[in-house]
Design an enzyme around this catalytic site. Sequence first.
Site, PDB file in Angstrom:
ATOM      1  N   HIS A  17      88.525  51.586  42.818  1.00  0.00           N
ATOM      2  CA  HIS A  17      89.171  50.566  43.644  1.00  0.00           C
ATOM      3  C   HIS A  17      88.060  49.749  44.307  1.00  0.00           C
ATOM      4  O   HIS A  17      87.540  50.139  45.349  1.00  0.00           O
ATOM      5  CB  HIS A  17      90.049  51.264  44.689  1.00  0.00           C
ATOM      6  N   CYS A  52      91.476  44.913  54.383  1.00  0.00           N
ATOM      7  CA  CYS A  52      91.821  46.145  55.085  1.00  0.00           C
ATOM      8  C   CYS A  52      91.952  45.826  56.562  1.00  0.00           C
ATOM      9  O   CYS A  52      90.991  45.322  57.172  1.00  0.00           O
ATOM     10  CB  CYS A  52      90.753  47.218  54.870  1.00  0.00           C
TER      11      CYS A  52
END
Length: 319
Positions: free
Chosen positions: A219, A252
Amino acid sequence: MTTQQLPMSVPAPNLPARVRIHEVGARDGLQNEKATVPTEVKAEFIRRLADAGLTTIEATSFVHPKWVPQLADAEQLFPLVSELPVALPVLVPNDRGLERALALGATRVAVFASATESFAKANLNRTLDESLAVFEPVVARAKDEGAHVRGYVSMCFGDPWEGPVPVHQVVRVCTALRDMGCDELSLGDTIGVATPGHVLELLSALNEQGVPTDVIGVHFHDTYGQALANTYAALQHGVSTVDASAGGLGGCPFAKSATGNLATEDLVWMLRGLGIDTGVDLDRLIATSLWMADRLGRPSPSRTVRALSHEGPESRKEQ
């Protein structure tokens, strides 16, 4: 898409014949959006991603709305897409989240761990060991219910507070998740600082500690333009599961230096050039990312979307 717009397929040696793309756009891609995305738009996004040939689409997260308000509609969203003929993993941060997911029929769940103390504190408000202790009964119950469990490990290569993360530290967290019963691990380069040699070193270290390559996914974030190079390194090692986000959406909310995920279109373009099968229709995927970009009110960050959206079939421009 015209032949002039297709990469020439030139297979490279010792790479997987097929890659499973773990599409995270609907969850990781949208979770940091400031403006609330309507539930029906999210559902339509997932439907279009499935129609483009993606077979694993992370749908949402059963996290407390206080922490990620964008995903507060998990109970409303999941039933709208649960009948799609694709895998629809959901994030479950704790036992309550798992209970909510199971009640709606979810069969694939994920827990989200950290490789560092600082991020465990920022993301989970616990120490690293405390957070692992929370996940243990969650994973055990999920397995008892017959669910497939993915273990995300964030900050595998670098942390905005701690700097470079020692490989042995990442291996410790990964092996702990495997010992709990996680079927699959996703190695997260949350702030995008990984480079190919670092990727290969971590993968080799995991193998040496008994974690097989076929349970590992990667990822990568493209903060420093390294996501595709790092993906290629992982492919060379034998990894065949790659996380990506349609249109390059995402970041994020707990790590401000984290920029967008690897764009699914950029990944598909590279894999097509390598002769690696994904099952993804690139035209339909680009049309989907353009559709979502229009709803978010800004252009897609994906270089491939930008390059191919100006010419070719009108289906790409469908709004």
